[in-house]
Enzyme design. Structure first.
Site, PDB file in Angstrom:
ATOM      1  N   GLU A 121       0.813  -1.220   0.000  1.00  0.00           N
ATOM      2  CA  GLU A 121       0.000   0.000   0.000  1.00  0.00           C
ATOM      3  C   GLU A 121       0.850   1.277   0.000  1.00  0.00           C
ATOM      4  O   GLU A 121       0.677   2.164   0.824  1.00  0.00           O
ATOM      5  CB  GLU A 121      -0.974  -0.019   1.177  1.00  0.00           C
ATOM      6  N   ASN A 150       2.371  -5.230  -3.084  1.00  0.00           N
ATOM      7  CA  ASN A 150       0.977  -5.560  -2.788  1.00  0.00           C
ATOM      8  C   ASN A 150       0.171  -4.294  -2.523  1.00  0.00           C
ATOM      9  O   ASN A 150       0.630  -3.381  -1.834  1.00  0.00           O
ATOM     10  CB  ASN A 150       0.933  -6.471  -1.549  1.00  0.00           C
ATOM     11  N   HIS A 152     -10.176  -6.522  -2.789  1.00  0.00           N
ATOM     12  CA  HIS A 152     -11.311  -6.270  -1.901  1.00  0.00           C
ATOM     13  C   HIS A 152     -12.357  -5.497  -2.709  1.00  0.00           C
ATOM     14  O   HIS A 152     -12.064  -4.423  -3.242  1.00  0.00           O
ATOM     15  CB  HIS A 152     -10.890  -5.410  -0.704  1.00  0.00           C
ATOM     16  N   GLU A 174      -5.983 -11.034  -1.212  1.00  0.00           N
ATOM     17  CA  GLU A 174      -6.909 -10.805  -0.095  1.00  0.00           C
ATOM     18  C   GLU A 174      -8.360 -10.770  -0.578  1.00  0.00           C
ATOM     19  O   GLU A 174      -9.158  -9.951  -0.127  1.00  0.00           O
ATOM     20  CB  GLU A 174      -6.565  -9.488   0.621  1.00  0.00           C
ATOM     21  N   ASP A 182     -12.081 -10.725  -1.268  1.00  0.00           N
ATOM     22  CA  ASP A 182     -13.418 -10.844  -0.685  1.00  0.00           C
ATOM     23  C   ASP A 182     -14.344  -9.862  -1.410  1.00  0.00           C
ATOM     24  O   ASP A 182     -13.893  -8.892  -2.001  1.00  0.00           O
ATOM     25  CB  ASP A 182     -13.445 -10.629   0.839  1.00  0.00           C
TER      26      ASP A 182
END
Length: 226
Positions: free
Chosen positions: A35, A76, A112, A146, A148
């Site tokens: 990030e 990432n 996400h 990650e 979802d």
């Protein structure tokens, strides 16, 4: 007391040497930097960037390679699945690294997603495939780190539920079609243990299994896409 740039850079190198070196030979891949960009594509403020500027990212990757030459090194971040300034900044960073021989092996798309009332929220399968192919053209590996897909809870409509299921299907199918996309990690097992409700009040039910460990439509969608 404000640290000098050279002192802070050495602290970063020493930390990476200690952690990556400790697990040398045991960890196959590291998210070396996470990030680093804002939504506008600028370097995110942090103790590292505020003092060292953008160069801290390169320093971290070089230190990680030195600590474990065999481990795969990844950048990432979230939001890279959507075209725009942030994706462009990550692409430019990696392209520059590859051109100058800075060690980097892959990119992690956090993946996400939030389903909106109209069913939007996850890029189309063709858009995702194009994005993954864009980064694959740099000669790097792609991991979805990650994944979802959150929906409103309670009260998600049939449109939202269908969009969530389709979203999972599209993300996985897009990865499967791009050979460089080698791994998919779903960010949790059951909805009852997900991070989503705490971070996004009013949203949840983002995973493949409900709180009773029953398989959901999202599970079937992922299985079919694979």
């Amino acid at each position: 007391m404000e640290l000098r740039a050279d002192t802070l850079a050495q602290i970063l190198k020493d930390h990476i040497a200690a952690v990556v070196g400790h697990y040398k030979g045991s960890i196959s891949a590291w998210d070396v930097v996470n990030e680093a960009f804002t939504g506008s594509g600028a370097i995110a403020p942090s103790v590292w960037s505020n003092t060292l500027g953008k160069s801290y990212i390169e320093t971290a990757f070089r230190a990680a390679r030195l600590a474990d030459p065999a481990a795969l090194l990844f950048y990432n971040d979230y939001g890279l699945e959507f075209s725009g300034a942030k994706q462009d900044s990550a692409f430019s960073l990696i392209n520059d690294f590859k051109a100058r021989g800075v060690p980097i092996d892959g990119i992690g798309f956090q993946a996400h997603f939030q389903i909106n009332a109209d069913g939007s929220g996850v890029p189309s399968r063709s858009s995702l495939q194009a994005t993954f192919a864009r980064f694959a053209s740099l000669g790097i590996k792609i991991h979805l780190t990650e994944l979802d897909v959150r929906i409103r809870t309670p009260g998600a409509t049939a449109v939202e539920l269908a969009a969530q299921t389709q979203g999972y299907s599209d993300v996985v199918a897009a990865c499967v079609t791009v050979p460089a996309c080698e791994a998919i990690v779903v960010w949790g097992v059951t909805d009852s243990e997900s991070w989503i409700p705490g971070a996004f009040p009013g949203y949840g039910s983002a995973l493949l299994f409900d709180g009773s460990l029953a398989k959901k439509a999202t599970y079937t969608a992922v299985k079919s896409a694979l």
